[in-house]
Design a protein around this motif. Sequence first.
Motif, PDB file in Angstrom:
ATOM      1  N   SER A 125      -3.621  -2.395   8.530  1.00 20.46           N
ATOM      2  CA  SER A 125      -3.264  -2.393   7.219  1.00 20.46           C
ATOM      3  C   SER A 125      -2.446  -3.684   6.869  1.00 20.46           C
ATOM      4  O   SER A 125      -1.923  -3.905   5.665  1.00 20.46           O
ATOM      5  N   PRO A 154       1.684  -1.997   4.571  1.00 20.63           N
ATOM      6  CA  PRO A 154       1.865  -0.673   4.114  1.00 20.63           C
ATOM      7  C   PRO A 154       3.355  -0.502   3.869  1.00 20.63           C
ATOM      8  O   PRO A 154       4.349  -1.335   4.162  1.00 20.63           O
ATOM      9  N   LEU A 203       0.795  -1.107  -0.044  1.00 23.57           N
ATOM     10  CA  LEU A 203       0.003   0.157  -0.036  1.00 23.57           C
ATOM     11  C   LEU A 203       1.005   1.232  -0.035  1.00 23.57           C
ATOM     12  O   LEU A 203       1.557   1.611   0.836  1.00 23.57           O
ATOM     13  N   PRO A 258      -6.297   3.204   1.810  1.00 21.46           N
ATOM     14  CA  PRO A 258      -5.901   1.725   1.313  1.00 21.46           C
ATOM     15  C   PRO A 258      -7.055   0.931   1.247  1.00 21.46           C
ATOM     16  O   PRO A 258      -6.660   0.039   0.340  1.00 21.46           O
TER      17      PRO A 258
END
Length: 199
Positions: free
Chosen positions: A135, A103, A8, A78
Motif C-alpha cells: 500500500s 493507507p 487510500l 486500492p
Amino acid sequence: MRIYGLILAGGRATRMGGVDKGLQLFRGRPLALNAFERLKSQTDEILLSANRSEEVYRRLFPAGTKILPDLRPGFAGPLAGLEAAMASIPEGERTCAWIVTVPCDCPFFPEDLVERLKEFRTPALAVAQGCPQPSFLWVPASFLPLVSAYLDSGQHRLGAWARQAGCREVDFPDLSSFQNCNSFEELSQAESNISFPRE
C-alpha cells in the motif's frame, strides 16, 4: 517533478463491520486526517480515495482537496483508487507527476517515506524488515494505462501489480511504523502504541 500524495480510504473495512475506516478516531482525530497531517509536508498536493462519506471528508479536509471515488463499481480495491487518482491529474501533467500512496489505517508511517522511496527515481515499493508493504507505492502518474489494463483483466491485487510494473523494493528499518489497524482491537492497540503481529 510534482508529487501527489494519495490516501487510500475507499475500502469496505469488513473487519470493522463495514464502517468508513478513514473516519474512525485515532487519538481524537480521524485516521484519514492523521494520514493527511503526516503526508502533507512530503508532497505538493494530497488526494483522497474515498467511496462514501464525501461531504464529511469535505468538511474535514482543507478546501480544494480532491475527494476521488473509484471509476469502477463495487469497491474494486486500492488499485482502483490509484487509477482514479492518476486519471484526475491532467493528461499533459502526468509525464512529470508522481504519486505516493498510503493507507488511511497506518498511523505511524515514516515521515521520510517519500524521501526514501524517490531516492532511485524509479517506481518503488516499501519493504520493512523483509515484509513488503504494497500500500506504500511510489509510481509515475503516466502508469495509468498499466493500472487500467491490469484492472480490466480482472486482477486487482496491489502488490502483484507493483511487481509486474517493475517497482523497486526500498528497505525501511522499522516494521512497527507500518503497523495497520484492520480491526477496532488493533486501532485500540495503536492508540496505546502497542505493537501487534502483522497478518
